[in-house]
Design a protein around this motif. Structure first.
Motif, PDB file in Angstrom:
ATOM      1  N   MET A   1       0.776  -1.127  -0.006  1.00 57.49           N
ATOM      2  CA  MET A   1       0.102  -0.007  -0.129  1.00 57.49           C
ATOM      3  C   MET A   1       0.878   1.337  -0.002  1.00 57.49           C
ATOM      4  O   MET A   1       1.864   1.250   0.666  1.00 57.49           O
ATOM      5  CB  MET A   1      -0.781  -0.004   1.256  1.00 57.49           C
ATOM      6  N   SER A  23      -3.117   0.744  -3.828  1.00 53.68           N
ATOM      7  CA  SER A  23      -2.284  -0.359  -3.766  1.00 53.68           C
ATOM      8  C   SER A  23      -1.402  -0.442  -4.897  1.00 53.68           C
ATOM      9  O   SER A  23      -0.320  -1.130  -4.540  1.00 53.68           O
ATOM     10  CB  SER A  23      -3.423  -1.394  -4.009  1.00 53.68           C
ATOM     11  N   SER A  24      -1.509   0.365  -5.795  1.00 49.95           N
ATOM     12  CA  SER A  24      -0.685   0.767  -6.806  1.00 49.95           C
ATOM     13  C   SER A  24       0.290   1.904  -6.560  1.00 49.95           C
ATOM     14  O   SER A  24      -0.277   2.986  -6.653  1.00 49.95           O
ATOM     15  CB  SER A  24      -1.234   0.727  -8.221  1.00 49.95           C
ATOM     16  N   GLU A  25       1.635   1.679  -6.404  1.00 46.27           N
ATOM     17  CA  GLU A  25       2.459   2.894  -6.321  1.00 46.27           C
ATOM     18  C   GLU A  25       2.425   3.731  -7.830  1.00 46.27           C
ATOM     19  O   GLU A  25       2.400   5.062  -7.727  1.00 46.27           O
ATOM     20  CB  GLU A  25       4.075   2.634  -6.251  1.00 46.27           C
TER      21      GLU A  25
END
Length: 65
Positions: A1, A23-25
């Motif tokens: 996260m 959840s996605s950089e």
């Protein structure tokens, strides 16, 4: 996260806020780039948008222990 944070202007008293958690950089960085353009100046002060990995819940960073 990953946490996207709006870091406000300390010189002009502009608040800092957590923008969101992702959840996605990559998605967090894309939004940070877009917000730099649309909200880089807010309430009379400069703002920046930074992405940080979310810490483990219920832990304190070593430098604050």
């Amino acid at each position: 996260m990953f946490i996207l944070v709006n870091i406000g202007c300390i010189e002009y008293g502009v608040s800092s806020n957590i923008v969101g958690m992702f959840s996605s950089e990559e998605k967090a960085n894309e939004l940070a780039t877009a917000l730099e353009k649309s909200h880089g100046w807010r309430d009379g002060g400069q703002n920046c948008f930074e992405v940080f990995p979310a810490p483990v819940p219920e832990t304190i960073a070593d430098e604050y222990k």
